[in-house]
Design a protein around this motif. Structure first.
Motif, short mmCIF file in Angstrom:
data_model
loop_
_atom_site.label_atom_id
_atom_site.label_comp_id
_atom_site.label_asym_id
_atom_site.label_seq_id
_atom_site.Cartn_x
_atom_site.Cartn_y
_atom_site.Cartn_z
N UNK A 31 -47.65 27.27 30.78
CA UNK A 31 -47.80 28.79 29.61
C UNK A 31 -47.24 27.97 27.94
N UNK A 32 -47.94 28.41 27.13
CA UNK A 32 -47.06 28.05 26.59
C UNK A 32 -46.02 28.78 25.44
N UNK A 33 -45.67 28.48 24.66
CA UNK A 33 -44.25 29.04 24.40
C UNK A 33 -44.62 29.13 22.76
N UNK A 34 -45.04 29.21 22.34
CA UNK A 34 -45.17 29.65 20.39
C UNK A 34 -46.57 30.31 20.33
N UNK A 35 -46.53 31.19 19.00
CA UNK A 35 -47.75 31.43 18.94
C UNK A 35 -49.03 30.86 19.22
N UNK A 36 -48.70 29.48 17.98
CA UNK A 36 -48.93 28.34 17.68
C UNK A 36 -49.93 28.48 18.64
N UNK A 37 -49.04 27.41 20.16
CA UNK A 37 -49.70 26.61 20.70
C UNK A 37 -50.27 28.10 22.07
N UNK A 38 -50.67 29.32 22.03
CA UNK A 38 -51.36 30.68 22.48
C UNK A 38 -52.55 30.02 21.64
N UNK A 39 -53.14 29.98 20.72
CA UNK A 39 -53.72 29.65 19.33
C UNK A 39 -54.89 28.53 20.01
N UNK A 40 -53.77 27.47 20.05
CA UNK A 40 -54.38 26.47 20.15
C UNK A 40 -55.01 26.43 21.59
N UNK A 41 -54.06 27.38 22.67
CA UNK A 41 -54.77 27.12 24.27
C UNK A 41 -55.67 27.68 24.51
N UNK A 42 -56.20 29.00 23.93
CA UNK A 42 -56.62 30.19 24.60
C UNK A 42 -57.16 30.56 23.55
N UNK A 43 -57.66 30.42 22.34
CA UNK A 43 -58.76 30.48 21.65
C UNK A 43 -60.23 30.78 22.22
N UNK A 63 -63.92 40.35 17.66
CA UNK A 63 -62.88 41.25 18.57
C UNK A 63 -61.83 39.91 18.69
N UNK A 64 -61.37 38.68 19.04
CA UNK A 64 -60.36 37.85 19.52
C UNK A 64 -59.62 37.84 17.99
N UNK A 65 -59.92 37.54 16.67
CA UNK A 65 -59.26 37.85 15.59
C UNK A 65 -58.48 38.61 15.84
N UNK A 66 -58.99 39.40 15.55
CA UNK A 66 -58.40 40.74 15.36
C UNK A 66 -57.06 41.32 17.11
N UNK A 67 -57.87 40.42 17.90
CA UNK A 67 -56.51 40.63 19.20
C UNK A 67 -55.23 39.36 18.58
N UNK A 68 -55.64 38.55 17.88
CA UNK A 68 -54.58 37.22 17.86
C UNK A 68 -53.61 38.24 16.27
N UNK A 69 -54.35 39.00 15.29
CA UNK A 69 -54.08 39.29 14.11
C UNK A 69 -52.32 40.30 15.25
#
Length: 189
Positions: A31-43, A63-69
């Protein structure tokens, strides 16, 4: 394949499992720990999930950009970073639903438009059987398509699907059963 309910389920599982493998998705990934990690791994995984739900890559990206926002705005309110994946998945499902509602409203005033917006690369990687399954998924009602995509592409349990869609576990189970029966009819014709 038209008279074998288990065969339809195997086809759906095989097709969406193949897409999951192509995406490199794994339930055992750390599981990623930072928002940046999550973005890189899950986008990209979230975009593919959205594409399967809305069938249009540019809309799926929005849709995904809005979810990350939304995740960024609510980052401090999450109980832990691991909850972010569930938050994103739910946001993508809800965002996809909103897109489909808007599309339905717009189509009430315009002639329906059937766009096959999947990328050439994704179609080239699928066999004819897999393409038939993905096309048949596109003919299912929204809720049935969501449940099957989350089950076989997202590799989620009934409880996780219920959480992501806001349905009860029983509704998820019955919806999956009805969806597989509907796919059997669609693909049997």
């Amino acid at each position: 394949m038209g008279d074998d309910p288990e065969g339809i389920e195997r086809s759906v599982e095989k097709t969406l499992g193949t897409l999951r493998k192509l995406d490199g998705a794994s339930r055992t990934a750390p599981q990623p720990l930072t928002l940046e990690d999550i973005y890189k791994q899950q986008r990209m995984r979230m975009i593919r999930l959205a594409i399967l739900l809305v069938d249009e890559p540019t809309t799926a990206e929005d849709v995904v950009q809005e979810a990350f926002t939304g995740l960024y705005r609510n980052w401090s309110g999450l109980r832990d970073a691991n909850a972010a994946i569930g938050y994103l998945r739910t946001a993508v499902v809800n965002g996809s639903r909103s897109v489909l509602r808007r599309r339905k409203t717009a189509r009430a005033y315009e002639p329906p438009h059937q766009a096959n917006a999947r990328s050439a690369e994704s179609l080239a990687m699928l066999t004819a059987e897999h393409q038939a399954v993905v096309d048949a998924l596109g003919q299912l009602p929204r809720r049935q398509r969501e449940v099957l995509v989350l089950r076989y592409y997202g590799n989620l349990s009934e409880a996780e699907i219920a959480e992501a869609t806001g349905l009860s576990k029983g509704t998820v189970k019955s919806t999956a059963s009805r969806a597989l029966s509907a796919l059997q009819k669609i693909m049997g014709n």
